[in-house]
Design a protein around this motif. Structure first.
Motif, PDB file in Angstrom:
ATOM      1  N   UNK A 106       7.924   6.719   9.186  1.00  0.00           N
ATOM      2  CA  UNK A 106       8.825   6.909  10.325  1.00  0.00           C
ATOM      3  C   UNK A 106       8.684   5.807  11.377  1.00  0.00           C
ATOM      4  N   UNK A 107       7.860   4.773  11.113  1.00  0.00           N
ATOM      5  CA  UNK A 107       7.726   3.683  12.082  1.00  0.00           C
ATOM      6  C   UNK A 107       9.014   2.866  12.130  1.00  0.00           C
ATOM      7  N   UNK A 108       9.226   2.219  13.266  1.00  0.00           N
ATOM      8  CA  UNK A 108      10.442   1.425  13.441  1.00  0.00           C
ATOM      9  C   UNK A 108      10.260  -0.047  13.070  1.00  0.00           C
ATOM     10  N   UNK A 109       9.008  -0.515  13.072  1.00  0.00           N
ATOM     11  CA  UNK A 109       8.758  -1.924  12.779  1.00  0.00           C
ATOM     12  C   UNK A 109       7.537  -2.064  11.874  1.00  0.00           C
ATOM     13  N   UNK A 154      10.042   1.902  -3.068  1.00  0.00           N
ATOM     14  CA  UNK A 154       9.739   2.946  -2.084  1.00  0.00           C
ATOM     15  C   UNK A 154      10.048   2.487  -0.661  1.00  0.00           C
ATOM     16  N   UNK A 155      10.443   1.211  -0.511  1.00  0.00           N
ATOM     17  CA  UNK A 155      10.838   0.728   0.808  1.00  0.00           C
ATOM     18  C   UNK A 155      12.000   1.541   1.362  1.00  0.00           C
ATOM     19  N   UNK A 156      12.758   2.183   0.471  1.00  0.00           N
ATOM     20  CA  UNK A 156      13.902   2.995   0.902  1.00  0.00           C
ATOM     21  C   UNK A 156      13.481   4.207   1.719  1.00  0.00           C
ATOM     22  N   UNK A 157      12.195   4.562   1.668  1.00  0.00           N
ATOM     23  CA  UNK A 157      11.695   5.711   2.433  1.00  0.00           C
ATOM     24  C   UNK A 157      11.577   5.399   3.924  1.00  0.00           C
ATOM     25  N   UNK A 198      18.315   0.300   4.041  1.00  0.00           N
ATOM     26  CA  UNK A 198      17.758   0.282   5.401  1.00  0.00           C
ATOM     27  C   UNK A 198      18.862  -0.040   6.401  1.00  0.00           C
ATOM     28  N   UNK A 199      19.719   0.934   6.634  1.00  0.00           N
ATOM     29  CA  UNK A 199      20.945   0.716   7.415  1.00  0.00           C
ATOM     30  C   UNK A 199      20.693   0.343   8.871  1.00  0.00           C
ATOM     31  N   UNK A 220       0.825  -1.218   0.000  1.00  0.00           N
ATOM     32  CA  UNK A 220       0.000   0.000   0.000  1.00  0.00           C
ATOM     33  C   UNK A 220       0.860   1.270   0.000  1.00  0.00           C
ATOM     34  N   UNK A 221       0.638   2.129  -0.986  1.00  0.00           N
ATOM     35  CA  UNK A 221       1.406   3.373  -1.072  1.00  0.00           C
ATOM     36  C   UNK A 221       1.078   4.329   0.067  1.00  0.00           C
ATOM     37  N   UNK A 222      -0.088   4.156   0.642  1.00  0.00           N
ATOM     38  CA  UNK A 222      -0.474   5.040   1.750  1.00  0.00           C
ATOM     39  C   UNK A 222       0.443   4.866   2.960  1.00  0.00           C
TER      40      UNK A 222
END
Length: 278
Positions: free
Chosen positions: A51-54, A68-71, A95-96, A43-45
């Motif tokens: 900014x979530x951590x998990x 877009x996972x890089x965001x 995703x460092x 989902x693009x939404x």
């Protein structure tokens, strides 16, 4: 015509649904829980919650993870197990902060693992079990913080040395792979501190050197036992029938010999004095 929001595209996730799926964990992290939601397309939404951590997207129908996972640069924990994913985007390597990545039970092939996966230098847990992997990239040996690695239920015939020798690896599951027997003997990682074990064997099964060593250690042990008082109040003298009387006789004999030697010494000294003074 399938109902709106249903069918091949899977269930549609709205931003409101996603926001309601955010949970705050005991450690303060925010987890987006979208497991078992029938999602077929990322989902693009979710970009509104980047900014979530998990993120938990397990048990869905996802085939692709978009670039877009890089965001999601704050991601520490990502669970994608039990989907239909056949490849990962190179952007996964950005995703460092990721320490946990679960890709178990998907359709990943060796070609579907991008080289950028090795850029996840903080990764501690990586689960690639239940996929379609025929080999493991040797470059995974660069994940030097890795503690757990799941490779079970694939088509692996070899585990690269660079992977087996990861410095912090504690658990590596390679069960149910067509690994040769000699590889299976080498593959277990020494994840637990070794415990010394005691085995009982017969003398005939020991070599000459080992037998001599055991006999020597047994002799030393017996000497120590003889020097150490037993549990009984009375000391044990198995070689003497009357230890006290024998000891007294010996002491008397030694005393008499000592007195005789003393008398002889005195007589010799007297004779020497007489000779010196005629």
């Amino acid at each position: 015509m399938p109902p709106k929001g249903k069918g091949p595209q899977g269930k549609r996730i709205t931003l409101k649904t996603a926001k309601n799926a955010v949970r705050v964990l005991f450690n303060g992290r925010r987890r987006l829980e979208l497991s078992k939601m029938g999602i077929a397309t990322f989902p693009k939404c979710l970009l509104e919650l980047a900014d979530v951590e998990e993120i938990d997207l397990s048990r869905n129908m996802l085939r692709k993870i978009p670039n877009i996972i890089e965001k999601f640069q704050n991601l520490v924990w990502l669970d994608l197990h039990s989907n239909q994913i056949d490849e990962l985007p190179p952007e996964i390597g950005t995703l460092k902060n990721l320490t946990f990545l679960n890709l178990c039970n998907n359709k990943l092939t060796t070609k579907g693992l991008p080289e950028e996966l090795t850029q996840l230098r903080n990764l501690r847990t990586l689960n690639l079990g239940l996929n379609c992997l025929e080999s493991i990239p040797t470059t995974l040996g660069s994940l030097r913080e890795l503690i757990e690695l799941g490779l079970f239920d694939n088509s692996l015939t070899l585990i690269p040395k660079s992977v087996k020798k990861l410095p912090k690896i504690e658990r590596m599951n390679v069960k149910r792979n067509p690994l040769p027997e000699f590889a299976k003997e080498e593959e277990p990682i020494d994840t637990v501190k070794r415990v010394e074990s005691l085995y009982l064997v017969e003398k005939k099964d020991l070599c000459t050197i080992c037998l001599q060593t055991c006999q020597g250690e047994r002799s030393e042990l017996h000497k120590l036992e003889d020097m150490t008082p037993g549990p009984s109040d009375k000391p044990s003298f198995p070689l003497l029938t009357t230890p006290n009387s024998t000891a007294r006789d010996n002491q008397e004999e030694w005393r008499m010999k000592e007195e005789e030697e003393k008398e002889i010494k005195e007589e010799v000294e007297e004779e020497e004095e007489e000779n010196d003074n005629p």
